[in-house]
Every structure is written in C-alpha cells, then in structure tokens.
Design an enzyme around this catalytic site. Structure first.
Site, PDB file in Angstrom:
ATOM      1  N   ASN A  42       5.575   1.007  -2.737  1.00 37.04           N
ATOM      2  CA  ASN A  42       4.925   2.079  -3.485  1.00 37.04           C
ATOM      3  C   ASN A  42       5.021   3.350  -2.653  1.00 37.04           C
ATOM      4  O   ASN A  42       4.606   3.367  -1.488  1.00 37.04           O
ATOM      5  CB  ASN A  42       3.460   1.672  -3.731  1.00 37.04           C
ATOM      6  CG  ASN A  42       2.686   2.700  -4.521  1.00 37.04           C
ATOM      7  OD1 ASN A  42       2.398   3.784  -4.031  1.00 37.04           O
ATOM      8  ND2 ASN A  42       2.326   2.355  -5.743  1.00 37.04           N
TER       9      ASN A  42
ATOM     10  N   GLY B 266      -7.908  -4.787 -14.316  1.00 40.56           N
ATOM     11  CA  GLY B 266      -9.022  -5.718 -14.476  1.00 40.56           C
ATOM     12  C   GLY B 266      -8.650  -7.165 -14.707  1.00 40.56           C
ATOM     13  O   GLY B 266      -9.504  -7.962 -15.087  1.00 40.56           O
TER      14      GLY B 266
ATOM     15  N   GLY C  55      -8.141   7.271  -0.162  1.00 41.74           N
ATOM     16  CA  GLY C  55      -7.420   8.452   0.287  1.00 41.74           C
ATOM     17  C   GLY C  55      -6.060   8.138   0.871  1.00 41.74           C
ATOM     18  O   GLY C  55      -5.534   8.897   1.678  1.00 41.74           O
TER      19      GLY C  55
ATOM     20  N   LYS D 248       0.835  -1.201   0.000  1.00 42.59           N
ATOM     21  CA  LYS D 248       0.000   0.000   0.000  1.00 42.59           C
ATOM     22  C   LYS D 248       0.872   1.254   0.000  1.00 42.59           C
ATOM     23  O   LYS D 248       1.887   1.314   0.682  1.00 42.59           O
ATOM     24  CB  LYS D 248      -0.895  -0.046   1.243  1.00 42.59           C
ATOM     25  CG  LYS D 248      -1.958   0.997   1.246  1.00 42.59           C
ATOM     26  CD  LYS D 248      -3.072   0.650   2.207  1.00 42.59           C
ATOM     27  CE  LYS D 248      -4.062   1.796   2.278  1.00 42.59           C
ATOM     28  NZ  LYS D 248      -4.601   2.217   0.969  1.00 42.59           N
ATOM     29  N   GLY D 249       0.447   2.251  -0.774  1.00 42.78           N
ATOM     30  CA  GLY D 249       1.241   3.461  -0.961  1.00 42.78           C
ATOM     31  C   GLY D 249       1.609   4.138   0.351  1.00 42.78           C
ATOM     32  O   GLY D 249       0.771   4.300   1.230  1.00 42.78           O
TER      33      GLY D 249
ATOM     34  N   CYS E 211      -2.333   8.526  -8.201  1.00 38.33           N
ATOM     35  CA  CYS E 211      -3.538   8.302  -7.405  1.00 38.33           C
ATOM     36  C   CYS E 211      -4.557   9.395  -7.716  1.00 38.33           C
ATOM     37  O   CYS E 211      -4.270  10.575  -7.547  1.00 38.33           O
ATOM     38  CB  CYS E 211      -3.238   8.304  -5.907  1.00 38.33           C
ATOM     39  SG  CYS E 211      -4.747   8.093  -4.929  1.00 38.33           S
TER      40      CYS E 211
ATOM     41  N   ALA F 176     -12.149   5.375  -3.291  1.00 35.79           N
ATOM     42  CA  ALA F 176     -11.494   6.617  -2.887  1.00 35.79           C
ATOM     43  C   ALA F 176     -11.114   6.424  -1.425  1.00 35.79           C
ATOM     44  O   ALA F 176     -11.784   6.885  -0.513  1.00 35.79           O
ATOM     45  CB  ALA F 176     -12.414   7.815  -3.069  1.00 35.79           C
TER      46      ALA F 176
ATOM     47  N   GLY G 160      -5.276  -6.632  -8.766  1.00 33.32           N
ATOM     48  CA  GLY G 160      -5.783  -5.912  -7.600  1.00 33.32           C
ATOM     49  C   GLY G 160      -7.188  -6.339  -7.235  1.00 33.32           C
ATOM     50  O   GLY G 160      -7.404  -7.168  -6.346  1.00 33.32           O
ATOM     51  N   THR G 161      -8.151  -5.794  -7.953  1.00 31.55           N
ATOM     52  CA  THR G 161      -9.556  -6.029  -7.618  1.00 31.55           C
ATOM     53  C   THR G 161      -9.897  -7.521  -7.551  1.00 31.55           C
ATOM     54  O   THR G 161     -10.643  -7.958  -6.673  1.00 31.55           O
ATOM     55  CB  THR G 161     -10.456  -5.307  -8.636  1.00 31.55           C
ATOM     56  OG1 THR G 161     -10.104  -3.916  -8.651  1.00 31.55           O
ATOM     57  CG2 THR G 161     -11.927  -5.441  -8.284  1.00 31.55           C
TER      58      THR G 161
END
Lengths: 313, 268
Positions: free
Chosen positions: A104, A249, A77, A50-51, A135, A75, A270-271
């Site tokens: 990241n 995707g 954040g 994670k960033g 982002c 989102a 990812g998803t």
C-alpha cells in the site's frame, strides 16, 4: 451432500492469483511479519501491508484509537518506516514466508506515487500495488486525489505507466458517489479497486469536552460500517467490470459472503483481525462450507450473484 | 507464540467494590508466561465492547507443579472491566497470550524493588515468585488511595517480600505518594545493586523514573496504553521513545514493551 471435488477458493485480481479471497487490510496487520510467529502467512490470500511513503513518518501522538459501538475510530497518521527500510527489513522475511504481499503506497504528490511504484516494481515478491488515496487522517497525503475524480484518474494513470504490477486504488467512502470514482479508476487503467476505507468520524469525551482522538477526527471501521460498505460495493459492481476488493466490518465468513454476492471478487479484513488474529482459517472454513452446502464450485461463481428479482409468493 | 484460549472462569473474587481477581483456566498460557507479559481479554459475546483489553498476568495458578491457569487483577472502570467484575464461575472469557516483552531479571547478588501504584500491582505477583525462585531479596513499594485498596499484602509477605506501603489518605503506611518512602530508600541504598521495577499510573511512572535517574539508577517500567490488538498490527499503543538527536519516535508498547527502561522514554 457436499461436492466430491474440493471447492475452488482461488480468485484472480488482474494478473494476480490469490489462493483464497481473504486479504489482511492495510493498516491493520503491521508489515505482516508481526504475525509470522502466530500464523502461517502463506495461508492468507494476501497481505496489504501498512501504508508506505517514500520516507519514514512519525504518525500522530496518542490517543490514536477509540472504541465506538460495534466499531472503532483510528487516527494513526500513517506512522511508517518508509519504502526503503521496508524493502530492506521486511520484504526478505515476507518472501521467505511465502506471503502474497500487496504494498500500500501513499504520496503527498503525484510524483511520489510514481516514484514509489517505480521502486517497488523492481522488488522481488511484491505482488501488487494498492494506492492509498483515501486515508482520512492526514492532510497532505492521498485524500486530495481520492476526493477528486480528476485526481483519482491522474494518479492511477501515472502509476499505470510505470509499472506492470496490478494497480489497485483504495477508494474512500467519504464522497457523494463512490461508483463514479471506481469508474474513473477503471478508465485510468486500474486492475481492480478496493473499498471502502474508513468513514470520517468523531468521538467526544463529554466530561472534559475534548475530542477522544489527538487528531480530533478519525476513521470509523468495524461491524458498524458493514451495511454501508456492502451497498457501496454493490454500486461499484454496477459501474465497472474490473474486480472489486470489498472491505468494511467483515468479522465472519457470512459477512464476507455478503460482499462476494454484492460483487466483490476478494475481501479485506482489518478490525476483526484485532479482535481475533486467528480469524483467517475460520473465514476459509466458513466459505468452504457455504460453497459445499450450496453446491457452488468456487468463489468466482458467487461474485455478483445477487438476485434482485421479485420473490414469488 | 501466543494462543487464544476460551478460558473458563474458575473463580471470581471481589476484593473491594471496584477491584476483583478473576481466575481463568488457561494452562497453555500459564505454562509459558514470563513476569511482565500480558494477555488480551474479551469477556463480551456480542459486538460491544468489540476490542480486547490488555491485562498483566497477575498470578500463575498451579495444581501441584502443573500450570493450570492465570489470574487477572482488574479495576472496574469501563465496559470490559465491568464484565470481568460481574463474571461468574463457569463463564468463558476469550484470552489471547502471552504477549509482550517480560521484565529482565537481575543477577542473583542484586536485590529487587517492585514499585506499584493501585492496579499497577498486577505484574508483580509473577515477578515476586520468579525473584524468590532465584533467591533474590525483594521489596514491594505499594501505594494506593486508601488502606482498603491495598491488596494481597499477606500473599507477598508469605513469599518473603518486604512491604513498604503508602496511602493518599494516610490510612495505612506513609501518608502520600509512594515516591516519598521510595526516595528515602534510594538515599539509604547508596551503592547497593538494586533492580527496580515500576507499574502504575503514568504520572507515577514518570515520577519514579525521574527519581531513579536522580540517584543514577534506572527502572524497568510497565506501561499501559490504549491497545487495539496486542500483536503489533494497529500502531495504537505507542509510547514516545528518545532518539539520539534529542527527539523521539513512537514505538509499539505491545511488542516492544510493555516493559521499557524508564530512561528510554519521554515523560511529559
């Protein structure tokens, strides 16, 4: 008939060797350690954590995600623990588990990226740096660099000067010509580019006439975006010679194959990991079977192998 | 450790035009689930709906003593719950779990109050069985809109659970919200040792937490948030947890919860 020798799934991203081309996408896999109980993290090609900013960040209030047709908006954040806590609290376990850790990093300023790169270059077990300049969900971070060719060039070359780690800027698709950004990154010394981050998007509750996300807008990911992402990887492949890490995707080995053929050396997922946290072995198995079935010795031979010659009758 | 099971639908019982209880063959999950834990469920075959949805494990199904499956209590409100409502025996449903932190069980000399609003009944069947196994006296405070949306009453009674009911239209039990009889019970409990558990709509959890705090008590709440993965990967399901400086930080309800001390969260 399959080959008698096993197919070679390893790939190279600059000086970084990955055991297979499947990387957990940043923002979709926590800090990796969340999955340590369920998965052998060393079996993944890599983990883009994670960033991270220099300091901790609260992130946006809920709602942070909403599902859309064959996809989702987020989102979040960039909620995060900051680089120092990451190094102290997460890196020891990632090292112990043998994870190939791609960190990241996000900054509000060019100096912040440089500082993060300096700090992480001295940390054992960090395999590469992915620069989040894409982002869509926060005003002050990254995207100002990712949406300007000069900004992209400047941040990549500044980070390049202070680290020997592979530098991988993650590109936004929310620009007119993503290939020119890949070119700017390559000219500034990037070892690879990763693309695409999410597409800026929006969903509205028509009954209340309110946005479904607290941030009003968010990033679209999931199978819905895959054909656009494949096209963008293909365009970048024609613009640069550095490796491309494709994403957008991917939910199966077959989806990933499109990216390899379009020109990606590795891919991020990812998803689909939200839907199936055990997808990684299925991706490896599916890729292996494909390579055996087509008598292709390894992934490298597949990269950019798109055949655009006219079909014969 | 969570497992992903392609679970066969053993039966699907409609309780009302909106509510159903679906029984899933998932022995691996049934064997290790603790009260308060949840599963991430996906009945769809294609890409829509794409994401799994979280559901409390309602009952553990056993054949003799052998765990064979779980049930889920569902209310039809969206695409996934519609598919769950319509699922037929023999269908398969992808079921990932068990996930999350369970309820903490009380010492044997305490009694337990379970406070449920609507579909918030879901985590309390497994909890009631665990409490009964420890010989702990328990009461279910259960509020719903109407009498015909109060389910499984005899199931709880058969397990020795005392029932205190309320309905918004007054068709069964006390007229109004469950906090009315609950406040009276807190008043009467005086200094007795009571472990309180609550699950239901967030305004109810807020009201119950504040009510309990007024009597110097805490309550373990099970929250339900929009959840992308259930594994800690996406940071979507966060709740605001109080920090010592008077502020809050967001914690993931999938891995830090779904059970939290009511006093630890910020209620708007």
């Amino acid at each position: 008939m399959g080959l008698t020798t096993p197919v070679d799934l390893s790939v190279r991203i600059g000086s970084l060797q990955l055991a297979n081309p499947f990387i957990a996408a940043s923002g979709c896999f926590g800090y990796g350690v969340e999955y340590a109980e369920a998965l052998d993290l060393s079996r993944l090609g890599g983990i883009a954590v994670k960033g991270l900013f220099l300091s901790e960040r609260q992130g946006h209030p809920p709602e942070r995600i909403v599902e859309t047709p064959a996809g989702m908006l987020n989102a979040i954040g960039l909620q995060g623990i900051g680089v120092h806590r990451f190094i102290a609290e997460k890196m020891p376990e990632l090292r112990r588990l043998g994870a190939t850790t791609i960190v990241n990093i996000c900054g509000s300023t060019l100096d912040e990226y440089v500082e993060l790169a300096r700090i992480l270059s001295d940390v054992e077990g960090v395999a590469a740096l992915e620069l989040n300049i894409s982002c869509p969900n926060i005003k002050e971070g990254g995207i100002q660099f990712g949406c300007s060719l000069h900004g992209t060039h400047d941040v990549v070359s500044a980070v390049r000067k202070v680290t020997r780690l592979p530098v991988i800027p993650k590109l936004t698709p929310n620009v007119t010509d993503v290939a020119s950004f890949a070119r700017a990154a390559a000219e500034a010394g990037a070892d690879a580019v990763s693309l695409v981050n999410t597409f800026l998007a929006m969903a509205i509750d028509v009954e209340t006439r309110r946005p479904r996300l607290s941030n009003v807008v968010g990033g679209l990911s999931g199978p819905a975006i895959r054909p656009i992402a494949v096209r963008m990887v293909y365009e970048c492949r024609q613009a640069v010679t550095i490796p491309i890490i494709g994403m957008g995707g991917i939910a199966s080995a077959e989806d990933a194959l499109e990216f390899f053929i379009a020109g990606a050396t590795a891919v991020q997922v990812g998803t689909a990991n939200f839907v199936d946290p055990f997808i990684w072995q299925k991706l490896v198995d599916g890729l292996e079977q494909y390579l055996e079935r087509h008598a292709i010795p390894g992934v490298a031979a597949l990269v950019g192998s798109l055949d655009t010659t006219p079909e014969h009758a | 450790m969570p497992v992903d099971v392609e679970a066969r639908v053993i039966r699907n019982t409609r309780l009302s035009p909106d509510y159903n209880v679906i029984a899933l063959a998932a022995p691996e999950i049934a064997a290790v689930t603790r009260p308060g834990q949840f599963v991430m469920v996906r009945p769809a075959r294609g890409l829509d709906p794409l994401l799994r949805r979280p559901f409390s494990v309602f009952e553990i199904l056993r054949d003799e003593d052998r765990p064979i499956g779980i049930t889920i209590l569902s209310k039809r409100i969206g695409p996934t719950t519609r598919l769950l409502f319509e699922a037929a025996e023999g269908d398969t449903i992808s079921c990932l779990g068990p996930l999350g932190q369970p309820f903490a069980l009380p010492e044997p000399d305490a009694e337990a109050w379970m406070i449920a609003g609507g579909v918030g009944l879901a985590p309390f069947a497994t909890l009631a069985e665990s409490l009964a196994a420890r010989g702990i006296r328990s009461t279910l405070f259960y509020g719903a809109r109407r009498a015909d949306e109060l389910f499984y009453l005899s199931w709880f009674e058969q397990r020795g659970v005392r029932l205190v009911l309320s309905t918004e239209d007054g068709s069964a039990g006390a007229h109004g919200r469950i906090t009315v009889p609950l406040a009276a019970a807190f008043q009467a409990a005086d200094g007795a040792r009571v472990a309180c558990y609550a699950c239901g709509p967030e305004p109810m959890l807020a009201a119950v937490s504040q009510l309990a705090a007024g009597f110097g008590r805490d309550v373990q709440v099970s929250v339900e948030r929009v959840m992308g993965c259930g594994m800690g990967g996406c940071y979507s399901c966060v709740v605001p947890m109080k920090t010592p400086d008077g502020g809050h930080h967001y914690v993931r309800s999938c891995i830090s919860g779904p059970v939290f001390a009511g006093s630890s969260l910020v209620w708007d």
